[in-house]
Design a protein around this motif. Sequence first.
Motif, PDB file in Angstrom:
ATOM      1  N   LEU A  11     -14.918   1.266   6.221  1.00  0.00           N
ATOM      2  CA  LEU A  11     -13.552   1.035   5.743  1.00  0.00           C
ATOM      3  C   LEU A  11     -13.102   2.105   4.764  1.00  0.00           C
ATOM      4  N   ASN A  12     -11.846   2.496   4.876  1.00  0.00           N
ATOM      5  CA  ASN A  12     -11.175   3.368   3.923  1.00  0.00           C
ATOM      6  C   ASN A  12     -10.114   2.504   3.238  1.00  0.00           C
ATOM      7  N   ILE A  13     -10.459   1.976   2.061  1.00  0.00           N
ATOM      8  CA  ILE A  13      -9.582   1.051   1.341  1.00  0.00           C
ATOM      9  C   ILE A  13      -8.545   1.845   0.542  1.00  0.00           C
ATOM     10  N   GLY A  14      -7.286   1.445   0.661  1.00  0.00           N
ATOM     11  CA  GLY A  14      -6.215   2.171  -0.014  1.00  0.00           C
ATOM     12  C   GLY A  14      -6.008   3.528   0.626  1.00  0.00           C
TER      13      GLY A  14
ATOM     14  N   GLY B 162      -3.659   4.921   2.345  1.00  0.00           N
ATOM     15  CA  GLY B 162      -2.389   5.644   2.280  1.00  0.00           C
ATOM     16  C   GLY B 162      -2.177   6.429   3.553  1.00  0.00           C
ATOM     17  N   ASN B 163      -1.944   7.708   3.430  1.00  0.00           N
ATOM     18  CA  ASN B 163      -1.757   8.570   4.590  1.00  0.00           C
ATOM     19  C   ASN B 163      -2.980   9.436   4.877  1.00  0.00           C
ATOM     20  N   LYS B 164      -4.128   9.087   4.239  1.00  0.00           N
ATOM     21  CA  LYS B 164      -5.357   9.861   4.418  1.00  0.00           C
ATOM     22  C   LYS B 164      -6.261   9.203   5.460  1.00  0.00           C
ATOM     23  N   LYS B 165      -6.199   9.685   6.674  1.00  0.00           N
ATOM     24  CA  LYS B 165      -7.047   9.197   7.762  1.00  0.00           C
ATOM     25  C   LYS B 165      -8.406   9.870   7.636  1.00  0.00           C
ATOM     26  N   ILE B 166      -9.480   9.092   7.708  1.00  0.00           N
ATOM     27  CA  ILE B 166     -10.842   9.630   7.697  1.00  0.00           C
ATOM     28  C   ILE B 166     -11.488   9.258   9.023  1.00  0.00           C
ATOM     29  N   ASN B 167     -11.950  10.240   9.759  1.00  0.00           N
ATOM     30  CA  ASN B 167     -12.591   9.989  11.060  1.00  0.00           C
ATOM     31  C   ASN B 167     -13.753   9.022  10.909  1.00  0.00           C
TER      32      ASN B 167
ATOM     33  N   CYS C  19       1.484   2.272   6.159  1.00  0.00           N
ATOM     34  CA  CYS C  19       1.489   3.720   6.012  1.00  0.00           C
ATOM     35  C   CYS C  19       0.762   4.356   7.194  1.00  0.00           C
ATOM     36  N   HIS C  20       0.804   5.648   7.269  1.00  0.00           N
ATOM     37  CA  HIS C  20       0.317   6.400   8.420  1.00  0.00           C
ATOM     38  C   HIS C  20      -1.128   6.072   8.807  1.00  0.00           C
ATOM     39  N   ALA C  21      -2.030   6.009   7.855  1.00  0.00           N
ATOM     40  CA  ALA C  21      -3.456   5.856   8.163  1.00  0.00           C
ATOM     41  C   ALA C  21      -3.927   4.401   8.211  1.00  0.00           C
ATOM     42  N   ALA C  22      -3.057   3.459   7.895  1.00  0.00           N
ATOM     43  CA  ALA C  22      -3.461   2.049   7.811  1.00  0.00           C
ATOM     44  C   ALA C  22      -3.570   1.402   9.186  1.00  0.00           C
TER      45      ALA C  22
ATOM     46  N   ILE D  30     -19.760  -4.709   7.254  1.00  0.00           N
ATOM     47  CA  ILE D  30     -19.352  -3.341   6.914  1.00  0.00           C
ATOM     48  C   ILE D  30     -20.559  -2.543   6.399  1.00  0.00           C
ATOM     49  N   THR D  31     -20.687  -1.305   6.868  1.00  0.00           N
ATOM     50  CA  THR D  31     -21.818  -0.454   6.449  1.00  0.00           C
ATOM     51  C   THR D  31     -21.435   0.559   5.380  1.00  0.00           C
ATOM     52  N   SER D  32     -20.152   0.886   5.275  1.00  0.00           N
ATOM     53  CA  SER D  32     -19.711   1.900   4.318  1.00  0.00           C
ATOM     54  C   SER D  32     -18.247   1.667   3.961  1.00  0.00           C
ATOM     55  N   ILE D  33     -17.934   1.863   2.675  1.00  0.00           N
ATOM     56  CA  ILE D  33     -16.556   1.713   2.203  1.00  0.00           C
ATOM     57  C   ILE D  33     -16.250   2.885   1.277  1.00  0.00           C
ATOM     58  N   ILE D  34     -15.062   3.432   1.411  1.00  0.00           N
ATOM     59  CA  ILE D  34     -14.615   4.472   0.491  1.00  0.00           C
ATOM     60  C   ILE D  34     -13.295   4.056  -0.131  1.00  0.00           C
ATOM     61  N   LEU D  35     -13.174   4.287  -1.433  1.00  0.00           N
ATOM     62  CA  LEU D  35     -11.920   4.104  -2.170  1.00  0.00           C
ATOM     63  C   LEU D  35     -11.663   5.431  -2.876  1.00  0.00           C
ATOM     64  N   ASP D  36     -10.738   6.206  -2.361  1.00  0.00           N
ATOM     65  CA  ASP D  36     -10.451   7.530  -2.906  1.00  0.00           C
ATOM     66  C   ASP D  36      -9.176   7.474  -3.736  1.00  0.00           C
ATOM     67  N   ASN D  37      -9.360   7.495  -5.059  1.00  0.00           N
ATOM     68  CA  ASN D  37      -8.246   7.409  -6.007  1.00  0.00           C
ATOM     69  C   ASN D  37      -7.425   6.139  -5.799  1.00  0.00           C
ATOM     70  N   VAL D  38      -8.147   4.994  -5.768  1.00  0.00           N
ATOM     71  CA  VAL D  38      -7.526   3.695  -5.535  1.00  0.00           C
ATOM     72  C   VAL D  38      -7.893   2.679  -6.611  1.00  0.00           C
ATOM     73  N   ILE D  39      -9.158   2.657  -7.036  1.00  0.00           N
ATOM     74  CA  ILE D  39      -9.667   1.593  -7.915  1.00  0.00           C
ATOM     75  C   ILE D  39      -8.852   1.478  -9.210  1.00  0.00           C
ATOM     76  N   GLU D  40      -8.339   2.590  -9.696  1.00  0.00           N
ATOM     77  CA  GLU D  40      -7.590   2.591 -10.956  1.00  0.00           C
ATOM     78  C   GLU D  40      -6.226   1.894 -10.833  1.00  0.00           C
ATOM     79  N   HIS D  41      -5.823   1.562  -9.612  1.00  0.00           N
ATOM     80  CA  HIS D  41      -4.543   0.886  -9.374  1.00  0.00           C
ATOM     81  C   HIS D  41      -4.661  -0.644  -9.363  1.00  0.00           C
ATOM     82  N   PHE D  42      -5.874  -1.184  -9.345  1.00  0.00           N
ATOM     83  CA  PHE D  42      -6.076  -2.636  -9.283  1.00  0.00           C
ATOM     84  C   PHE D  42      -6.119  -3.247 -10.677  1.00  0.00           C
ATOM     85  N   TYR D  43      -5.474  -4.406 -10.834  1.00  0.00           N
ATOM     86  CA  TYR D  43      -5.539  -5.143 -12.099  1.00  0.00           C
ATOM     87  C   TYR D  43      -6.920  -5.734 -12.314  1.00  0.00           C
TER      88      TYR D  43
END
Length: 168
Positions: free
Chosen positions: A3-6, A8-13, A23-26, A44-57
């Motif tokens: 999973l690519n959480i958050g 946005g428009n960043k698609k990861i193969n 959004c585009h990559a969702a 799920i075997t792998s999760i990435i959050l790229d510049n996302v965690i700081e947006h959660f309360y």
Amino acid sequence: MKLNIGCGNKKINGYIGVDKFKCHAADYICDVENEKLPFEENSITSIILDNVIEHFYDIPKVIDELVRVSQKGANIKIITPHFSSLSSWIDPTHIHHLSYFSLDHFEKQSVSHYLGKSVRVKHKKLSFSGGISGLIARLIFKLSPKRYEQKYCFIFRASTLTFNIEVL
């Protein structure tokens, strides 16, 4: 499944995009902080959050949901600005400003009630800019990460934090 959480428009193969907004990559629209991910537990075997965690309360709630869907041994990679970085403060949607030690909190026995499964911070990295200032920062940090954050980080600023968390 990855999973690519958050996303946005960043698609990861190889990763399924999940975002709160259309959004585009969702591939899935899901507000991870307020609803369950549409995946089975332990799937799920792998999760990435790229510049996302700081947006959660509620970071503990989000981490718990990520851990819920993760298999034992899964890796959760979190990339975020360091609290001394201008990038951490310039975006008005950033709710949290994280430290090199912030996610160590989830490994403490006294806060194990936050998560349904145990985790360990397998690897963490703090990046610095180049030049003489970046070199000085790296040297101080190498001697003592704690002292660097307590006394020197706003003089010799860091840039990006990367955490790799293993689900146990």
